[in-house]
Scaffold this motif. Structure first.
Motif, mmCIF file in Angstrom:
data_model
loop_
_atom_site.group_PDB
_atom_site.id
_atom_site.type_symbol
_atom_site.label_atom_id
_atom_site.label_comp_id
_atom_site.label_asym_id
_atom_site.label_seq_id
_atom_site.Cartn_x
_atom_site.Cartn_y
_atom_site.Cartn_z
ATOM 1 N N SER A 272 0.858 -1.187 0.000
ATOM 2 C CA SER A 272 0.000 0.000 0.000
ATOM 3 C C SER A 272 0.893 1.236 0.000
ATOM 4 C CB SER A 272 -0.940 -0.006 1.207
ATOM 5 O OG SER A 272 -0.202 -0.065 2.400
ATOM 6 N N PRO A 273 0.463 2.310 -0.656
ATOM 7 C CA PRO A 273 1.333 3.476 -0.836
ATOM 8 C C PRO A 273 1.658 4.204 0.469
ATOM 9 C CG PRO A 273 -0.847 3.883 -1.787
ATOM 10 C CD PRO A 273 -0.829 2.480 -1.307
ATOM 11 N N ASP B 7 1.890 8.528 -1.387
ATOM 12 C CA ASP B 7 1.480 8.361 -2.788
ATOM 13 C C ASP B 7 2.485 7.569 -3.627
ATOM 14 O OD1 ASP B 7 -0.860 9.796 -2.318
ATOM 15 O OD2 ASP B 7 0.093 11.714 -2.801
ATOM 16 N N GLU B 8 3.416 6.884 -3.014
ATOM 17 C CA GLU B 8 4.418 6.103 -3.749
ATOM 18 C C GLU B 8 4.361 4.645 -3.301
ATOM 19 O OE1 GLU B 8 6.476 7.228 -6.137
ATOM 20 O OE2 GLU B 8 5.814 9.305 -5.936
ATOM 21 N N THR B 9 4.581 3.740 -4.250
ATOM 22 C CA THR B 9 4.652 2.317 -3.911
ATOM 23 C C THR B 9 5.975 1.690 -4.337
ATOM 24 O OG1 THR B 9 3.571 1.734 -5.994
ATOM 25 C CG2 THR B 9 2.155 1.919 -4.039
#
Length: 143
Positions: free
Chosen positions: A114-115, A118-120
């Motif tokens: 899960s990010p 906002d990044e994974t």
């Protein structure tokens, strides 16, 4: 005045000065987005290297930082890709012991379930450099 009286006056003044000024200061720390924290080390030692993944925590928090679970963690040297296995909450280890090679560049890849912020997908590269051997240490005492 005798020296004893002068010393008592100085001591009393000092005590009053130290304990009379007390002010509470409330720090206002802005909240920021959570970020991924990666604690990893890849060396020339033949061991099962590990990567620890956590998130940043509030500055005044007394809690342990939240761990990151369910990530896919790999390291690549351009020839092979080695996967890490999550053995404990947020701690990923290699299945087998391995040693890094001096001069090779290794890239760590992390894909989060899960990010965070906002990044994974995260990656970083580094080259193992030769450690200089210390052949002599001198200590001089100046007189």
């Amino acid at each position: 005045m005798t020296n004893k009286k002068i010393n008592l006056v100085i001591l009393f003044s000092l005590v009053c000065f130290i304990f009379s000024c007390e002010e509470t200061i409330d720090w206002e720390v802005e909240q920021s987005d959570a970020r991924l924290v990666v604690e990893a080390r890849f060396t020339t030692e033949t061991i099962r290297h590990q990567v620890k993944l956590t998130q940043t925590a509030d500055y005044f928090s007394n809690e342990q930082p939240p761990v990151v679970e369910g990530a896919v963690v790999t390291i690549n040297d351009g020839e092979q890709e080695i996967s890490f296995v999550e053995e404990e909450n947020g701690i990923y280890r290699m299945a087998d012991a391995m040693a890094g090679v001096v001069g090779k560049t290794y890239t760590l890849h992390i894909k989060l379930a899960s990010p965070i912020g906002d990044e994974t997908d995260f990656s970083a590269s580094s080259t193992i450099t030769k450690v200089l051997e210390i052949d002599e240490i001198n200590v001089y005492k100046e007189t």
